[in-house]
Design an enzyme around this catalytic site. Structure first.
Site, PDB file in Angstrom:
ATOM      1  CD  GLU A   1     -15.994  -7.157 -19.895  1.00 48.31           C
ATOM      2  OE1 GLU A   1     -16.051  -8.298 -20.375  1.00 48.31           O
ATOM      3  OE2 GLU A   1     -16.945  -6.366 -19.865  1.00 48.31           O
ATOM      4  CG  ASP A   2      -9.401  -6.470 -24.035  1.00 51.39           C
ATOM      5  OD1 ASP A   2      -9.845  -7.636 -23.965  1.00 51.39           O
ATOM      6  OD2 ASP A   2      -9.593  -5.712 -25.002  1.00 51.39           O
TER       7      ASP A   2
ATOM      8  CG  ASP B   1      -2.076  -5.404 -17.065  1.00 46.38           C
ATOM      9  OD1 ASP B   1      -2.690  -4.710 -16.237  1.00 46.38           O
ATOM     10  OD2 ASP B   1      -1.196  -6.209 -16.745  1.00 46.38           O
TER      11      ASP B   1
ATOM     12  N   GLY C   1       0.802  -1.230   0.000  1.00 50.81           N
ATOM     13  CA  GLY C   1       0.000   0.000   0.000  1.00 50.81           C
ATOM     14  C   GLY C   1       0.828   1.271   0.000  1.00 50.81           C
ATOM     15  CB  SER C   2       4.304   2.160  -0.927  1.00 56.66           C
ATOM     16  OG  SER C   2       4.400   1.770  -2.272  1.00 56.66           O
TER      17      SER C   2
ATOM     18  CG  MET D   1      -1.239  -7.979  -6.711  1.00 65.18           C
ATOM     19  SD  MET D   1      -0.663  -6.940  -8.077  1.00 65.18           S
ATOM     20  CE  MET D   1       0.888  -7.694  -8.441  1.00 65.18           C
ATOM     21  NE  ARG D   2      -8.203 -12.173  -5.141  1.00 65.29           N
ATOM     22  CZ  ARG D   2      -7.089 -12.782  -4.736  1.00 65.29           C
ATOM     23  NH1 ARG D   2      -6.064 -12.900  -5.550  1.00 65.29           N
ATOM     24  NH2 ARG D   2      -7.007 -13.270  -3.524  1.00 65.29           N
TER      25      ARG D   2
ATOM     26  CG  HIS E   1       1.308  -2.513 -15.507  1.00 62.47           C
ATOM     27  ND1 HIS E   1       0.896  -3.726 -14.982  1.00 62.47           N
ATOM     28  CD2 HIS E   1       2.356  -2.783 -16.321  1.00 62.47           C
ATOM     29  CE1 HIS E   1       1.653  -4.692 -15.479  1.00 62.47           C
ATOM     30  NE2 HIS E   1       2.544  -4.147 -16.297  1.00 62.47           N
TER      31      HIS E   1
END
Ligand code: GAR
Length: 212
Positions: A150-151, A153, A20-21, A98-99, A117
């Protein structure tokens, strides 16, 4: 005198999974008055994420998701969307989440889910971008802020910042340099969003950040 900006901050929910930085950077910039964002909820996909402590220390409500409490990812996403709506969040800000975000969340927040990202997309998608870039021996990498869709990244890019990888850097050096950029860039982009300066073209393919 009446404060005409009171209550006008952009309300966001921040989604985390770990340290959480970046959440902290958003908290700090808001507290310093440099970012007109109010974090109304922090959602953690893991009960042991250190970021939960950061949220609690800042007095921000948390929703901690435990896999065993939900029949599947769809049900978990429905819960997240409901909690964010109940908290009156206008945007969702993924900061080390990360989900995958699924249609229950994406449909509740069309073009309003932002992701951070740690590479220059479309290179090095996925959960290990810093390591993957390091292993590939790239000389330039960086940070991307984009809208999630929905794609995975592949959503419209709002902003990117490049970083030259110096000779002899370890993976730790690279990670530190990436995080330093993230902690500046993410609040800067959120400030543009809060100012209404990030627009999406009608086809949903391109994000335009005025002033980035
Ligand atoms: C950040 O580097 C973020 O870009 C990355 O996780 C880290 C979280 O750090 N996100 C991804 O890799 C998403 N695919 P933090 O928990 O200290 O903010």
């Amino acid at each position: 005198m009446e404060n005409i900006t009171a209550g006008k901050s952009l309300k966001v929910a921040v989604l985390i999974s770990g340290s959480g930085s970046n959440l902290q950077a958003i908290i700090d910039e808001s507290a310093a008055g440099r970012l007109d964002v109010e974090i109304v909820l922090v959602v953690s996909s893991r009960p042991d994420a250190y970021g939960i402590k950061r949220a609690q220390a800042a007095g921000i409500p948390t929703l901690v998701m435990c896999k065993e409490d939900y029949a599947n990812a769809q049900a978990a996403n429905e819960r997240i969307a409901k909690a964010c709506k109940e908290a009156a969040a206008e945007y969702l800000v993924m900061a080390g989440y990360m989900r995958m975000v699924l249609p229950p969340v994406l449909d509740a927040y069309p073009n309003k889910v932002i992701n951070l990202h740690p590479a220059l997309l479309p290179s090095f998608k996925g959960a290990h971008a810093i390591q993957d870039a390091f292993d590939a021996g790239v000389k330039v990498t960086g940070v991307t802020v984009h809208l999630a869709n929905e794609d995975y990244d592949k959503g419209p890019i709002i902003a990117q910042r490049a970083l030259a990888v110096e000779e002899g850097w370890s993976i730790d050096d690279l990670e530190e340099a990436i995080h330093a950029i993230e902690h500046k860039l993410y609040p800067e982009v959120l400030a543009l969003v809060a100012a209404g300066r990030v627009k999406v073209t009608p086809d949903g393919k391109t994000a335009i950040a005025q002033g980035a």
